[in-house]
Scaffold this motif. Structure first.
Motif, PDB file in Angstrom:
ATOM      1  N   ILE A  56       0.882  -1.160   0.000  1.00 49.84           N
ATOM      2  CA  ILE A  56       0.000   0.000   0.000  1.00 49.84           C
ATOM      3  C   ILE A  56       0.922   1.212   0.000  1.00 49.84           C
ATOM      4  CG2 ILE A  56      -1.839   1.233   1.177  1.00 49.84           C
ATOM      5  CD1 ILE A  56      -2.639  -1.523   0.043  1.00 49.84           C
ATOM      6  N   ALA A  57       1.076   1.832  -1.155  1.00 49.32           N
ATOM      7  CA  ALA A  57       2.035   2.930  -1.328  1.00 49.32           C
ATOM      8  C   ALA A  57       1.438   4.233  -0.801  1.00 49.32           C
ATOM      9  CB  ALA A  57       2.419   3.061  -2.801  1.00 49.32           C
ATOM     10  N   GLU A  58       2.219   4.914   0.022  1.00 47.74           N
ATOM     11  CA  GLU A  58       1.754   6.101   0.731  1.00 47.74           C
ATOM     12  C   GLU A  58       2.539   7.323   0.247  1.00 47.74           C
ATOM     13  OE1 GLU A  58       1.078   6.208   5.351  1.00 47.74           O
ATOM     14  OE2 GLU A  58       3.158   6.794   4.931  1.00 47.74           O
ATOM     15  N   PRO A  59       1.888   8.269  -0.451  1.00 49.69           N
ATOM     16  CA  PRO A  59       2.610   9.434  -0.977  1.00 49.69           C
ATOM     17  C   PRO A  59       3.092  10.362   0.124  1.00 49.69           C
ATOM     18  CG  PRO A  59       0.253   9.697  -1.298  1.00 49.69           C
ATOM     19  CD  PRO A  59       0.453   8.308  -0.764  1.00 49.69           C
ATOM     20  N   THR A  60       4.258  10.937  -0.090  1.00 48.12           N
ATOM     21  CA  THR A  60       4.823  11.885   0.862  1.00 48.12           C
ATOM     22  C   THR A  60       5.479  13.025   0.086  1.00 48.12           C
ATOM     23  OG1 THR A  60       7.021  10.855   0.935  1.00 48.12           O
ATOM     24  CG2 THR A  60       5.362   9.997   2.457  1.00 48.12           C
ATOM     25  N   GLY A  61       5.936  14.046   0.805  1.00 44.36           N
ATOM     26  CA  GLY A  61       6.746  15.090   0.194  1.00 44.36           C
ATOM     27  C   GLY A  61       6.072  16.445   0.171  1.00 44.36           C
ATOM     28  N   ALA A  62       6.865  17.434  -0.209  1.00 44.65           N
ATOM     29  CA  ALA A  62       6.433  18.833  -0.171  1.00 44.65           C
ATOM     30  C   ALA A  62       5.347  19.154  -1.184  1.00 44.65           C
ATOM     31  CB  ALA A  62       7.634  19.746  -0.397  1.00 44.65           C
ATOM     32  N   ARG A  63       5.156  18.292  -2.168  1.00 44.44           N
ATOM     33  CA  ARG A  63       4.127  18.564  -3.184  1.00 44.44           C
ATOM     34  C   ARG A  63       2.722  18.252  -2.681  1.00 44.44           C
ATOM     35  NH1 ARG A  63       5.833  20.071  -8.022  1.00 44.44           N
ATOM     36  NH2 ARG A  63       8.060  19.897  -8.500  1.00 44.44           N
ATOM     37  N   TRP A  64       2.620  17.797  -1.423  1.00 44.19           N
ATOM     38  CA  TRP A  64       1.318  17.599  -0.797  1.00 44.19           C
ATOM     39  C   TRP A  64       1.167  18.593   0.334  1.00 44.19           C
ATOM     40  CZ3 TRP A  64      -2.540  14.463  -2.425  1.00 44.19           C
ATOM     41  CH2 TRP A  64      -2.216  13.498  -3.390  1.00 44.19           C
ATOM     42  N   GLN A  65       0.111  19.376   0.301  1.00 40.66           N
ATOM     43  CA  GLN A  65      -0.171  20.290   1.412  1.00 40.66           C
ATOM     44  C   GLN A  65      -1.017  19.602   2.481  1.00 40.66           C
ATOM     45  OE1 GLN A  65      -0.644  21.708  -2.050  1.00 40.66           O
ATOM     46  NE2 GLN A  65       1.545  21.905  -1.612  1.00 40.66           N
ATOM     47  N   ALA A  66      -1.828  18.645   2.083  1.00 40.15           N
ATOM     48  CA  ALA A  66      -2.703  17.941   3.023  1.00 40.15           C
ATOM     49  C   ALA A  66      -1.978  16.750   3.644  1.00 40.15           C
ATOM     50  CB  ALA A  66      -3.962  17.471   2.292  1.00 40.15           C
ATOM     51  N   PRO A  73      -4.661   3.434  12.974  1.00 37.16           N
ATOM     52  CA  PRO A  73      -5.525   2.252  13.103  1.00 37.16           C
ATOM     53  C   PRO A  73      -5.666   1.481  11.791  1.00 37.16           C
ATOM     54  CG  PRO A  73      -6.502   4.146  14.195  1.00 37.16           C
ATOM     55  CD  PRO A  73      -5.353   4.663  13.409  1.00 37.16           C
ATOM     56  N   GLN A  74      -5.838   2.208  10.689  1.00 35.06           N
ATOM     57  CA  GLN A  74      -5.958   1.551   9.395  1.00 35.06           C
ATOM     58  C   GLN A  74      -4.634   0.905   8.978  1.00 35.06           C
ATOM     59  OE1 GLN A  74      -7.397   4.505  10.009  1.00 35.06           O
ATOM     60  NE2 GLN A  74      -9.561   4.146   9.549  1.00 35.06           N
ATOM     61  N   ALA A  75      -3.520   1.606   9.257  1.00 37.28           N
ATOM     62  CA  ALA A  75      -2.208   1.060   8.903  1.00 37.28           C
ATOM     63  C   ALA A  75      -1.944  -0.244   9.649  1.00 37.28           C
ATOM     64  CB  ALA A  75      -1.113   2.083   9.202  1.00 37.28           C
ATOM     65  N   LYS A  76      -2.275  -0.283  10.935  1.00 34.23           N
ATOM     66  CA  LYS A  76      -2.061  -1.499  11.716  1.00 34.23           C
ATOM     67  C   LYS A  76      -2.932  -2.639  11.207  1.00 34.23           C
ATOM     68  CE  LYS A  76      -0.419   0.476  16.081  1.00 34.23           C
ATOM     69  NZ  LYS A  76      -0.704   0.666  17.532  1.00 34.23           N
ATOM     70  N   ALA A  77      -4.163  -2.319  10.832  1.00 35.61           N
ATOM     71  CA  ALA A  77      -5.061  -3.356  10.315  1.00 35.61           C
ATOM     72  C   ALA A  77      -4.551  -3.898   8.982  1.00 35.61           C
ATOM     73  CB  ALA A  77      -6.471  -2.796  10.155  1.00 35.61           C
ATOM     74  N   LEU A  78      -4.057  -3.027   8.126  1.00 34.33           N
ATOM     75  CA  LEU A  78      -3.492  -3.471   6.851  1.00 34.33           C
ATOM     76  C   LEU A  78      -2.282  -4.369   7.084  1.00 34.33           C
ATOM     77  CD1 LEU A  78      -3.773  -0.097   4.909  1.00 34.33           C
ATOM     78  CD2 LEU A  78      -4.879  -2.239   4.231  1.00 34.33           C
ATOM     79  N   GLN A  79      -1.431  -3.978   8.007  1.00 39.44           N
ATOM     80  CA  GLN A  79      -0.247  -4.784   8.305  1.00 39.44           C
ATOM     81  C   GLN A  79      -0.632  -6.123   8.921  1.00 39.44           C
ATOM     82  OE1 GLN A  79       1.585  -1.715  10.626  1.00 39.44           O
ATOM     83  NE2 GLN A  79       2.905  -1.010   8.946  1.00 39.44           N
ATOM     84  N   ALA A  80      -1.685  -6.143   9.718  1.00 34.88           N
ATOM     85  CA  ALA A  80      -2.151  -7.402  10.301  1.00 34.88           C
ATOM     86  C   ALA A  80      -2.629  -8.369   9.228  1.00 34.88           C
ATOM     87  CB  ALA A  80      -3.265  -7.134  11.307  1.00 34.88           C
ATOM     88  N   MET A  81      -3.080  -7.829   8.099  1.00 34.35           N
ATOM     89  CA  MET A  81      -3.495  -8.668   6.969  1.00 34.35           C
ATOM     90  C   MET A  81      -2.333  -8.974   6.031  1.00 34.35           C
ATOM     91  SD  MET A  81      -7.343  -7.332   5.985  1.00 34.35           S
ATOM     92  CE  MET A  81      -6.993  -5.560   5.926  1.00 34.35           C
ATOM     93  N   GLY A  82      -1.126  -8.591   6.427  1.00 27.23           N
ATOM     94  CA  GLY A  82       0.055  -8.924   5.634  1.00 27.23           C
ATOM     95  C   GLY A  82       0.466  -7.884   4.622  1.00 27.23           C
ATOM     96  N   ALA A  83      -0.209  -6.734   4.590  1.00 28.35           N
ATOM     97  CA  ALA A  83       0.175  -5.677   3.650  1.00 28.35           C
ATOM     98  C   ALA A  83       1.328  -4.869   4.224  1.00 28.35           C
ATOM     99  CB  ALA A  83      -1.015  -4.762   3.368  1.00 28.35           C
ATOM    100  N   GLU A  84       2.105  -4.261   3.341  1.00 23.45           N
ATOM    101  CA  GLU A  84       3.234  -3.426   3.739  1.00 23.45           C
ATOM    102  C   GLU A  84       2.938  -1.983   3.342  1.00 23.45           C
ATOM    103  OE1 GLU A  84       7.111  -5.094   2.538  1.00 23.45           O
ATOM    104  OE2 GLU A  84       6.008  -6.917   1.956  1.00 23.45           O
TER     105      GLU A  84
END
Length: 341
Positions: A56-66, A73-84
């Motif tokens: 699950i690719a998570e965008p970062t960087g200065a080009r995002w203001q939001a 909680p969602q990240a932990k649940a995704l990881q519990a299902m084996g997603a990175e």
């Protein structure tokens, strides 16, 4: 003869059983985090033998203001299902063109065969049994004639697409579907970018990004009147796929967008027009109490799934005789108060 056939079939089944590749989707704060949960949960439910890594690719960087980070909680649940969770930096597009996430995220993947899925997708049956040929890329044909828009007295489809193939030194002729009329959009290679695949995310992503930038910065003259936002990814994708020796998906990929995946785009549209199987899978995911707790505050899930208003929305449409234009479906949903995103 029967024994010979059996010896031939068994190796094929064995090959399908060990088909392994990485899965990529985009996740970030808000709607995409919720959709990512449903995507991964549906994969685990309906393809328990999937052997690849799920990113699950998570965008970062200065080009995002939001805020872009997937909530904890969602990240932990995704990881519990084996997603990175895979952070990657938006160096080119960012918030100005969110569809560029799927282009820039490819550089962060291990350089191994991959399948990209838009996050608003459900897995309905095993992806690992689909015989993808990763050396011959392809993409989703679940699309409408959204681009280009032909202007009166303006360039034709052939002139517009031809200028793009010429720009990158490609031969357009092999891409044409000659069963379609001369000046009809389906004659030309055009995909929905809801899924695509290749053997090398590094090579594919680099070319995808370079050519998308070039088209945006200096569109060929026949494109001067054409809108590229939000279509830039879908304008570039056919060129990249063709350049790597790919093309339209063959019959071996018929399960994509039908029995194996459902790219629903919005929960109201899923209820209005997608298969009974897609509705069944969606609702079955909410039987998991932990997942239900994570997404119940998201209004489309609360009202349409948990409060069963989605079934009322579905009853507005004859599944055997849906309107030809999706806009009619959207307008009906809005009028009846079911258009929730």
């Amino acid at each position: 003869m029967r024994e010979t056939r059996r010896r031939h079939v068994l190796p094929v089944l064995a090959l399908l059983a060990v088909m392994s590749f990485n899965l990529l989707a985009i996740g970030q704060n808000g709607r995409l985090a919720h959709e990512a949960l449903l995507l991964v949960a549906s994969l685990r439910q309906n393809d328990p033998g999937f052997q690849g890594r799920v990113f699950i690719a998570e965008p970062t960087g200065a080009r995002w203001q939001a805020e872009t980070k997937v909530p904890e909680p969602q990240a932990k649940a995704l990881q519990a299902m084996g997603a990175e969770i895979l952070p990657f930096e938006n160096k080119v597009f960012g918030q100005s063109y969110p569809y560029g996430n799927k282009i820039e995220a490819l550089a962060a993947l291990p350089d191994e065969p991959f399948l990209f899925l838009d996050t608003d997708t459900l897995v309905l049956s095993p992806l690992s049994q689909i015989p993808f040929d990763f050396a011959r890329p392809s993409a989703s044909m679940k699309r409408e004639g959204t681009w280009p828009k032909i202007e009166l007295y303006g360039p034709s489809y052939a002139e517009i697409w031809g200028s793009l193939y010429d720009r990158f030194g490609l031969d357009m002729a092999p891409t044409l579907d000659l069963s379609q009329p001369q000046d009809y959009w389906q004659r030309h290679l055009y995909f929905n970018a809801g899924w695509f695949f290749h053997q090398s995310p590094r090579a594919f992503g680099e070319r995808f990004l370079t050519w998308a930038q070039a088209i945006k910065a200096q569109p060929p003259e026949p494109l001067i009147l054409q809108e590229l936002d939000p279509w830039l990814d879908q304008v570039t994708l056919p060129l990249v796929i063709h350049s790597f020796g790919g093309g339209r998906p063959g019959p071996e990929l018929a399960a994509m967008d039908t029995t194996a995946t459902c790219h629903y785009r919005a929960i109201p549209l899923l209820y209005a027009k997608e298969s009974d199987r897609a509705v069944e899978v969606l609702e079955s995911l909410f039987e998991d109490k932990a997942l239900r707790q994570l997404v119940k505050e998201y209004e489309p899930y609360r009202r349409l799934v948990l409060q069963r208003h989605g079934r009322k929305a579905r009853a507005l449409f004859d599944q055997n005789d849906l309107p030809a234009r999706e806009q009619v479906i959207r307008n009906t949903l809005k009028r009846e108060g079911y258009w929730l995103r």
